[in-house]
Design an enzyme around this catalytic site. Structure first.
Site, mmCIF file in Angstrom:
data_model
loop_
_atom_site.group_PDB
_atom_site.id
_atom_site.type_symbol
_atom_site.label_atom_id
_atom_site.label_comp_id
_atom_site.label_asym_id
_atom_site.label_seq_id
_atom_site.Cartn_x
_atom_site.Cartn_y
_atom_site.Cartn_z
ATOM 1 N N PHE A 29 0.828 -1.213 0.145
ATOM 2 C CA PHE A 29 0.016 0.161 -0.104
ATOM 3 C C PHE A 29 0.928 1.239 0.067
ATOM 4 C CE2 PHE A 29 -4.807 0.787 0.926
ATOM 5 C CZ PHE A 29 -5.254 -0.387 0.295
ATOM 6 N N GLN A 35 -8.201 14.809 2.641
ATOM 7 C CA GLN A 35 -7.533 13.657 1.848
ATOM 8 C C GLN A 35 -8.244 13.718 0.352
ATOM 9 O OE1 GLN A 35 -6.712 9.288 2.483
ATOM 10 N NE2 GLN A 35 -4.891 10.252 2.433
ATOM 11 N N HIS A 45 -8.213 11.238 -2.789
ATOM 12 C CA HIS A 45 -7.289 9.906 -3.260
ATOM 13 C C HIS A 45 -7.164 9.947 -4.544
ATOM 14 C CE1 HIS A 45 -7.380 5.651 -3.945
ATOM 15 N NE2 HIS A 45 -7.461 5.459 -2.613
ATOM 16 N N LEU A 51 -14.626 5.186 -5.615
ATOM 17 C CA LEU A 51 -13.243 4.810 -5.426
ATOM 18 C C LEU A 51 -12.747 3.598 -6.251
ATOM 19 C CD1 LEU A 51 -11.066 5.598 -3.360
ATOM 20 C CD2 LEU A 51 -11.741 3.438 -2.131
ATOM 21 N N GLU A 79 -6.811 1.677 -3.633
ATOM 22 C CA GLU A 79 -5.407 1.690 -3.584
ATOM 23 C C GLU A 79 -4.828 0.270 -3.777
ATOM 24 O OE1 GLU A 79 -3.498 4.808 -1.303
ATOM 25 O OE2 GLU A 79 -2.023 3.191 -0.655
ATOM 26 N N ARG A 107 -0.567 9.373 -0.629
ATOM 27 C CA ARG A 107 -1.447 9.583 -1.486
ATOM 28 C C ARG A 107 -1.557 11.168 -1.793
ATOM 29 N NH1 ARG A 107 -6.633 6.588 1.513
ATOM 30 N NH2 ARG A 107 -6.148 4.500 0.584
ATOM 31 N N HIS A 120 -11.775 12.067 -0.380
ATOM 32 C CA HIS A 120 -11.938 10.779 0.260
ATOM 33 C C HIS A 120 -12.049 10.632 1.589
ATOM 34 C CE1 HIS A 120 -11.367 6.426 0.369
ATOM 35 N NE2 HIS A 120 -10.487 6.384 1.113
ATOM 36 N N ARG A 141 -3.288 10.727 5.780
ATOM 37 C CA ARG A 141 -3.260 9.274 6.127
ATOM 38 C C ARG A 141 -3.080 8.320 5.059
ATOM 39 N NH1 ARG A 141 -7.002 5.425 4.919
ATOM 40 N NH2 ARG A 141 -8.558 6.453 4.174
HETATM 41 C C1 LIG Z 1 -14.946 3.724 -0.496
HETATM 42 C C2 LIG Z 1 -13.928 3.701 0.598
HETATM 43 C C3 LIG Z 1 -13.121 2.903 0.800
HETATM 44 C C4 LIG Z 1 -12.153 2.686 2.000
HETATM 45 N N1 LIG Z 1 -11.370 1.724 2.027
HETATM 46 C C5 LIG Z 1 -10.432 1.938 3.007
HETATM 47 C C6 LIG Z 1 -9.555 0.855 3.372
HETATM 48 O O1 LIG Z 1 -9.427 -0.121 2.644
HETATM 49 N N2 LIG Z 1 -8.798 0.708 4.569
HETATM 50 C C7 LIG Z 1 -8.960 1.963 5.329
HETATM 51 O O2 LIG Z 1 -8.069 1.847 6.482
HETATM 52 N N3 LIG Z 1 -9.886 2.837 5.347
HETATM 53 C C8 LIG Z 1 -10.576 2.852 4.015
HETATM 54 N N4 LIG Z 1 -11.339 3.868 3.862
HETATM 55 C C9 LIG Z 1 -11.781 4.671 5.025
HETATM 56 C C10 LIG Z 1 -12.791 4.001 6.122
HETATM 57 O O3 LIG Z 1 -13.557 3.298 5.625
HETATM 58 C C11 LIG Z 1 -13.398 5.211 7.051
HETATM 59 O O4 LIG Z 1 -12.546 6.176 7.452
HETATM 60 C C12 LIG Z 1 -13.753 4.393 8.194
HETATM 61 O O5 LIG Z 1 -14.677 3.250 7.992
HETATM 62 C C13 LIG Z 1 -14.635 5.181 9.016
HETATM 63 O O6 LIG Z 1 -15.586 4.509 10.096
HETATM 64 P P1 LIG Z 1 -16.123 4.868 11.174
HETATM 65 O O7 LIG Z 1 -16.476 3.986 12.258
HETATM 66 O O8 LIG Z 1 -15.497 5.936 11.983
HETATM 67 O O9 LIG Z 1 -17.501 5.666 10.765
HETATM 68 P P2 LIG Z 1 -18.612 5.189 9.712
HETATM 69 O O10 LIG Z 1 -18.509 3.785 9.187
HETATM 70 O O11 LIG Z 1 -19.024 6.142 8.855
HETATM 71 O O12 LIG Z 1 -19.881 5.004 10.748
HETATM 72 C C14 LIG Z 1 -20.567 6.301 11.001
HETATM 73 C C15 LIG Z 1 -21.623 5.813 11.847
HETATM 74 O O13 LIG Z 1 -22.327 6.883 12.486
HETATM 75 C C16 LIG Z 1 -23.762 6.936 12.356
HETATM 76 N N5 LIG Z 1 -24.205 8.381 12.304
HETATM 77 C C17 LIG Z 1 -23.692 9.509 11.854
HETATM 78 N N6 LIG Z 1 -24.419 10.482 12.135
HETATM 79 C C18 LIG Z 1 -25.313 10.161 13.106
HETATM 80 C C19 LIG Z 1 -26.392 10.671 13.679
HETATM 81 N N7 LIG Z 1 -26.555 12.130 13.495
HETATM 82 N N8 LIG Z 1 -27.264 9.920 14.390
HETATM 83 C C20 LIG Z 1 -27.038 8.810 14.686
HETATM 84 N N9 LIG Z 1 -26.186 8.143 13.880
HETATM 85 C C21 LIG Z 1 -25.250 8.787 13.091
HETATM 86 C C22 LIG Z 1 -23.994 6.214 10.876
HETATM 87 O O14 LIG Z 1 -25.174 5.542 11.006
HETATM 88 C C23 LIG Z 1 -22.865 5.006 11.224
HETATM 89 O O15 LIG Z 1 -23.382 4.102 11.884
HETATM 90 C C24 LIG Z 1 -12.410 3.745 2.780
HETATM 91 C C25 LIG Z 1 -13.135 4.796 2.622
HETATM 92 C C26 LIG Z 1 -14.103 4.978 1.639
HETATM 93 C C27 LIG Z 1 -14.961 6.037 1.548
#
Ligand SMILES: Cc1cc2nc3c(=O)[nH]c(=O)nc-3n(C[C@H](O)[C@H](O)[C@H](O)COP(=O)(O)OP(=O)(O)OC[C@H]3O[C@@H](n4cnc5c(N)ncnc54)[C@H](O)[C@@H]3O)c2cc1C
Length: 564
Positions: free
Chosen positions: A113, A229, A231, A241, A244, A275, A342, A377
């Site tokens: 990566f 960021q 991407h 997306l 990577e 990135r 991203h 990141r």
């Molecule tokens: C397409 C894509 C691919 C990616 N691939 C990778 C990867 O391979 N490796 C890597 O390390 N990172 C990757 N990332 C980044 C990574 O996926 C995210 O940064 C990470 O999953 C975020 O997780 P989280 O638990 O912080 O938030 P999220 O998974 O976004 O969860 C947020 C939660 O908050 C809840 N929520 C939000 N607002 C409210 C509200 N007002 N009231 C109640 N609930 C609410 C939502 O319902 C959800 O349950 C990728 C990102 C994208 C966009």
């Protein structure tokens, strides 16, 4: 009124990991999410998760790569915690059922990566987030007696008591429209990122900065908000997306001359530089007329150099994305990509246990800034961040809960939020539509607060955000009902996005240097003397955010010239 020792807002990877950790510690837990938990945005994570699990690797090497990737803006104490705890976390995931890819000798397979000095990304094809999220949700089921799940509930506000501690939240049951006050000894924000402030973005429609803005609203400082960021490989058509992982498997980036131009910008790491470096290189090629595609605004990602069998085994999801959304068979021809928004490196400022400066309020995952990502990141470090700091926040909040009584909370905030929603619904159809304002916000942010930035553009973006904030006050909604009224939630989310976007723009104006994802055309050099510091934005009444600085924590790696 529901009351819990630990209330978690958000059920993506950070939230679910926090819930399991708090439940393991024996306290009562609630986890609340505006969508069904397995539809949280973590489900989209594709390429993998970093950990120095190989016998030839060392967590210190992972930590150094992360510090360098962050362009020396990451806090090294937090980076050491994340990288040293990573191997055990990944092995734990495997033990609870995540089917990480194994190689022919039966060992955990690791892929290359960006910005990593060795292969250290564990993966499940290109659906790693989905694989982990579903396994964690299964784990959550085991705790059904101590973890209450509030699925499709939308938090509207955090509740702060007279001593300034966070003691719960107000939320709306999306199915019925009823409002509820949740009392809690501790609240963990795990509500994800802010990608929808930009258009296009790789992020889902639900990534609307809710937790960032709610914390900001109650006085919690936000940190590193200017670090956005872009991407390097998002589809020109719609911003989707292309992981990577494709470059990790060996794909090339080509300009209109057919050159692998990364040779000029990062001769050692080529397509696998960090990135920010790759996105800038692509944008330079495009700006200088060597782009490809109809208006020369793209770059070719050539995956045909990766053996077809391997593509179908390790990158099967992007085979589908290429076909369905760009009409391209990536095993046969290059696909048109460009840099696209991203991830947000900044967020609610926390310590290494996820605690914010507000008593009883924690944050973990993309909503938070601990800061392990600093200016940029590394790919596959976000899933790790969500799990390590989600777990630590869950454990810490549970311990804190054990020593205190359940707070007394009134209904005043719930009535206020109810009133606010009634006022939105009653607005005459005279102002602008929510979707128009959101569209303008995203377009302007993508124009002026992107890969290359400069003072005039940033000031223009700030003016637009300020105007949109005014217009949002009278923007109307069509749906006046109570059941699944997404319109009214959209109006609330728009307010969150505008607050977060303003902090991003103000931070970018303040940082008069180039570092990581922030490249200022008018200040092209990194300036460690003045800016090896975090920029914090805090709410200052109704006007622009107040700015303060926090020094970067350096444990063992002094800043050096960053080359790939
Ligand atoms: C397409 C894509 C691919 C990616 N691939 C990778 C990867 O391979 N490796 C890597 O390390 N990172 C990757 N990332 C980044 C990574 O996926 C995210 O940064 C990470 O999953 C975020 O997780 P989280 O638990 O912080 O938030 P999220 O998974 O976004 O969860 C947020 C939660 O908050 C809840 N929520 C939000 N607002 C409210 C509200 N007002 N009231 C109640 N609930 C609410 C939502 O319902 C959800 O349950 C990728 C990102 C994208 C966009």
């Amino acid at each position: 009124m529901p009351s819990h020792d630990v209330l978690i807002i958000g059920a993506g990877l950070a939230g679910q990991r926090a819930a399991v950790a708090a439940a393991d510690a024996g306290v009562s837990v609630a986890i609340l999410s505006k969508v069904h938990p397995v539809r949280s945005h973590s489900v989209a994570a594709a390429g993998g998760i970093n950990a120095a699990v190989s016998v030839t690797d060392d967590w210190r090497s992972h930590a150094y790569d992360t510090v360098k990737g962050a362009d020396f803006l990451g806090d090294q104490d937090a980076i050491e915690v994340m990288c040293s705890e990573a191997p055990a976390e990944v092995m734990h995931l495997e033990h609870i059922g995540v089917t990480f890819h194994r190689n022919d000798s039966g060992e955990l397979d690791l892929r290359a990566f960006g910005g990593a000095s060795v292969k250290r990304t564990a993966y499940v094809a290109d659906i790693t987030g989905q694989a982990i999220l579903h396994v964690l949700y299964e784990q959550l089921m085991k705790y059904h007696e101590t973890v209450d799940r509030y699925e499709e509930w939308f938090t509207t506000s955090l509740i702060i008591d007279e001593e300034g501690a966070c003691v719960g939240c107000v939320a709306r049951n999306i199915r019925t429209g009823s409002m509820e006050t949740f009392t809690a000894k501790n609240v963990i924000l795990a509500s994800g990122g802010a990608g929808q402030c930009f258009k296009p973005t790789t992020n889902a429609l639900i990534c609307t900065a809710d937790g960032i803005a709610q914390a900001y609203d109650v006085g919690a400082p936000l940190m590193d908000m200017e670090m956005i960021q872009y991407h390097p490989t998002t589809l020109v058509e719609n911003g989707f997306l292309i992981t990577e992982g494709a470059r990790g498997e060996g794909a090339h980036l080509l300009n209109s001359d057919g050159d692998r131009f990364m040779e000029k910008y990062a001769p050692n790491k080529m397509e696998l530089a960090s990135r920010d470096v790759v996105s800038r290189a692509e944008q330079t090629e495009i700006n200088e007329g060597r782009g490809v595609g109809e208006d020369k605004s793209g770059i070719y990602l050539d995956i045909t150099v990766v053996p077809k069998k391997r593509v179908h085994e390790a990158l099967r999801e992007i085979v589908n994305i290429g076909k369905d959304f760009a009409g391209v068979d990536i095993t046969k021809e290059p696909i048109l990509i460009r840099p696209g928004q991203h991830y947000i490196m900044g967020g609610v400022k926390t310590d290494i246990n996820g605690a914010t400066p507000i008593d009883g309020l924690y944050a973990a995952g993309e909503v938070a800034c601990v800061s392990v990502h600093g200016g940029n990141r590394l790919g596959a470090n976000s899933l790790l961040d969500t799990l390590i700091f989600g777990r630590r926040a869950g454990e810490h909040a549970a311990q804190r809960a054990k020593g205190m009584a359940m707070p007394e909370v009134g209904e005043a905030q719930a009535r206020q939020d109810e009133q606010k929603i009634a006022e939105i619904i009653a607005r005459p159809r005279e102002g602008r539509r929510i979707s128009e304002i959101k569209d303008e916000l995203g377009t302007v942010m993508n124009q002026y607060v992107a890969v290359y930035r400069e003072e005039d553009g940033l000031q223009k973006a700030h003016e637009v955000v300020r105007r949109l904030k005014e217009e949002a006050k009278t923007a109307y909604v069509d749906d006046r009902g109570t059941v699944f009224n997404q319109d009214v939630l959209g109006a609330i989310e728009l307010g969150y996005m505008l607050d977060a976007a303003e902090c991003t723009v103000v931070g970018a104006i303040e940082r008069k240097e180039s570092r990581g994802a922030q490249y200022r055309v008018d200040f092209p050099d990194r300036n460690d003397e003045d800016f090896m510091q975090h920029i914090n934005t805090t709410k200052n009444g109704g006007d622009a955010p107040t700015i303060t600085y926090t020094p970067v924590t350096v444990t063992q790696w002094q800043p050096e010239v960053r080359k790939y």
